[in-house]
Design a protein around this motif. Sequence first.
Motif, mmCIF file in Angstrom:
data_model
loop_
_atom_site.group_PDB
_atom_site.id
_atom_site.type_symbol
_atom_site.label_atom_id
_atom_site.label_comp_id
_atom_site.label_asym_id
_atom_site.label_seq_id
_atom_site.Cartn_x
_atom_site.Cartn_y
_atom_site.Cartn_z
ATOM 1 N N ALA A 1 0.861 -1.153 -0.005
ATOM 2 C CA ALA A 1 -0.063 0.023 -0.189
ATOM 3 C C ALA A 1 0.786 1.301 -0.036
ATOM 4 O O ALA A 1 0.574 2.137 -0.870
ATOM 5 N N LEU A 2 1.873 1.404 0.863
ATOM 6 C CA LEU A 2 2.821 2.425 0.934
ATOM 7 C C LEU A 2 3.484 2.594 -0.375
ATOM 8 O O LEU A 2 3.700 3.790 -0.909
ATOM 9 N N ALA A 3 4.114 1.582 -1.019
ATOM 10 C CA ALA A 3 4.743 1.533 -2.136
ATOM 11 C C ALA A 3 3.818 2.242 -3.178
ATOM 12 O O ALA A 3 4.342 3.052 -4.162
ATOM 13 N N THR A 4 2.788 1.815 -3.407
ATOM 14 C CA THR A 4 1.846 2.277 -4.472
ATOM 15 C C THR A 4 1.270 3.855 -4.105
ATOM 16 O O THR A 4 1.385 4.391 -5.364
ATOM 17 N N PHE B 1 17.542 1.547 -11.606
ATOM 18 C CA PHE B 1 16.949 3.220 -11.794
ATOM 19 C C PHE B 1 17.162 3.772 -12.981
ATOM 20 O O PHE B 1 16.518 4.629 -13.372
ATOM 21 N N SER B 2 18.253 3.303 -13.829
ATOM 22 C CA SER B 2 18.260 3.747 -15.161
ATOM 23 C C SER B 2 16.962 3.431 -16.000
ATOM 24 O O SER B 2 16.501 4.272 -16.834
ATOM 25 N N ILE B 3 16.420 2.147 -15.777
ATOM 26 C CA ILE B 3 14.916 1.907 -16.306
ATOM 27 C C ILE B 3 13.818 2.806 -15.801
ATOM 28 O O ILE B 3 13.199 3.299 -17.032
ATOM 29 N N VAL B 4 13.751 3.089 -14.544
ATOM 30 C CA VAL B 4 12.556 3.940 -14.237
ATOM 31 C C VAL B 4 12.543 5.259 -14.955
ATOM 32 O O VAL B 4 11.597 5.967 -15.401
ATOM 33 N N MET C 1 4.157 1.644 -11.899
ATOM 34 C CA MET C 1 4.200 0.186 -11.430
ATOM 35 C C MET C 1 5.539 -0.037 -11.310
ATOM 36 O O MET C 1 5.775 -0.968 -10.379
ATOM 37 N N TYR C 2 6.303 0.220 -12.184
ATOM 38 C CA TYR C 2 7.866 -0.472 -11.935
ATOM 39 C C TYR C 2 8.325 0.540 -10.510
ATOM 40 O O TYR C 2 9.271 -0.140 -9.914
ATOM 41 N N THR C 3 7.931 1.597 -10.258
ATOM 42 C CA THR C 3 8.391 2.413 -9.237
ATOM 43 C C THR C 3 8.104 1.481 -7.763
ATOM 44 O O THR C 3 8.668 1.608 -6.939
ATOM 45 N N ILE D 1 2.506 6.498 -7.112
ATOM 46 C CA ILE D 1 1.527 7.321 -7.737
ATOM 47 C C ILE D 1 1.802 8.695 -7.421
ATOM 48 O O ILE D 1 1.782 9.498 -8.147
ATOM 49 N N GLY D 2 1.993 9.193 -6.062
ATOM 50 C CA GLY D 2 2.281 10.480 -5.694
ATOM 51 C C GLY D 2 3.365 11.145 -6.400
ATOM 52 O O GLY D 2 3.480 12.077 -6.916
ATOM 53 N N LEU D 3 4.714 10.079 -6.568
ATOM 54 C CA LEU D 3 5.764 10.576 -7.091
ATOM 55 C C LEU D 3 5.653 11.119 -8.486
ATOM 56 O O LEU D 3 6.019 12.243 -9.105
ATOM 57 N N TRP D 4 5.056 10.295 -9.466
ATOM 58 C CA TRP D 4 4.732 10.458 -10.881
ATOM 59 C C TRP D 4 3.589 11.355 -11.163
ATOM 60 O O TRP D 4 3.589 11.629 -12.416
ATOM 61 N N SER D 5 2.675 11.562 -10.425
ATOM 62 C CA SER D 5 1.643 12.512 -10.468
ATOM 63 C C SER D 5 2.092 14.035 -9.983
ATOM 64 O O SER D 5 1.303 14.664 -10.710
#
Length: 409
Positions: A208-211, A352-355, A366-368, A215-219
Motif C-alpha cells: 500500500a505504501l509503495a503504491t 534506476f536507469s530503467i525507471v 508500477m515499476y516504481t 503514484i504521488g511521485l509521478w503524478s
Amino acid sequence: MNDLALGREGTPHLASGSMTMQGRFFVVTCFGLVFLNCLTFLYHLTGSTVFNVLSNSTSLLLILWSAHHVMITNEKNYFYNALLTLACIFTGTSYLVNFGSFELSDGLKLVSIYSFYVAGRGMSERMQLPEKRCIYMLAALPLIFRVVGQTHVYTSIEYPDVFSYFPNTNTAALYFSALFFALSPWFGNRVLVAQFINAAIMNRVGPALATIVSIGLWSFFPLRLQVFVVLILLACASIAAHAFGALDRLLTGLNAIALIWSLDPSTVARMTTKQLIDLTGTTDMSAFFRITHWTNIWQIYSSLGPSGILFGYGASQTGVLTVLPLPPHNDYLRVLAEYGLLNFLVFVVFVFSIVFSLKDRAAKTMYTVLLIYFLSENLIDNFTSMTLFFSYAGRFTSPKWRARDQPNA
C-alpha cells in the motif's frame, strides 16, 4: 526457484502473419510462465517434489531462452549489454570468492533479470493477444488454488501469512503488481486502480505504501493545479485515516523501531516474543525484526576484508551468518552484503536507469512500486514476477517500441 520460483489507453496493434523468431520471445516467455505456475500449483497441491524439479527446470529453460535472445538481438545497446556483462563477471567472481558458501541458483536469478531486460529490449515486437491471455491465466491460477487447494509446502511456523501458493501476502501483492505492469499498455491508468485494490486485499503496509508513494511521485510532475487539489485530498484522507485508526499499525511500528534502535541484534535474538511485545507494546513484529536484522547484516558485511566488501559473503548466506535465521528482507542490502559492492553498484545503476527510461506513466508508476518494495522484501527470489517486470521493462524502454509498436491511442 519455486519461490516464484501512466499512459495511453487503447488496443494494441496485433502483428499479422506468422511469427518470426524475433516475434516469439514474449509469447513463448508468457506461455512458459503459465506452465511454470501450473507446476507450482501442482507442487503445492500435492507436495510432490517431482513438480518442484520440473518447475525449476522450466525456470532454467526460460533463462536460457532469454540468453539466446540476448545473443541474437539486432539492437546494439552497449550500456545495458555492458551492465549484463559486468553482472555476470562480478556474480561469477563472488561465487569463486565464496566457493562452498554460495547458492548458485540465487546467483542465477540475480543475473537473469539483466538477461530478461536486454532480451525484452532487443525483441520488442508488437504486443499480441496470446500474451494477454497468458497474463489473465497467470492471474487466475493463484485465485483458483485458493478455492480448490491448500499448500502442502508452506506449513511450518515460518509461514504465518500464506496466500495461495505464495509464502506470504507481500509476495502475492508483488506478483499481481507485475501482471498489472505488463498489462499497462492495454489498460493505461486503470491498472493503478487495480493496484490499489491489490494492496487493499492483501492488507499489507508495504504494498500500500509503495503504491501511494509511486503514484504521488509521478503524478506531481509537472506541477499543475490538479496536483495541488490531489495533495489537499490526500491530506484530508490521511487525517481521516488516522482518526479511524487506519494508520495505527504504521505509527506503532515506527514507535517500536525508535524504542529498540539501540538494542544489539544478539540481545533481540535472546528475547522471547512476550518480552518483545512487553517492550514495544505491539504484537506486530515485522518492522522491528527488519531493523534489527538489517543492523546485524551491516555489522557482518562491514567487518569483512577487502574481498568480502567487493564480492560479499555469498548468495543466500544471510540466514546462516546472522543471529536471526532470516533472509535480508531488503534486496538492495541483500545484493550489497551477499554479492558485494561491485554487484550492488551495477544493480542500482541498472534498476534506476530503467525507471527514467520508461515514458508511459502507468508503467513507470508500477515499476516504481517495485523499486520501493525492494527496500522491505526479498523480491529477486520471485521468478515469475521478476521475469515479467524486467522483460516487459525492456520492451517498454526500447526505441523500437516507442517509435513503432506502442498501442494506438
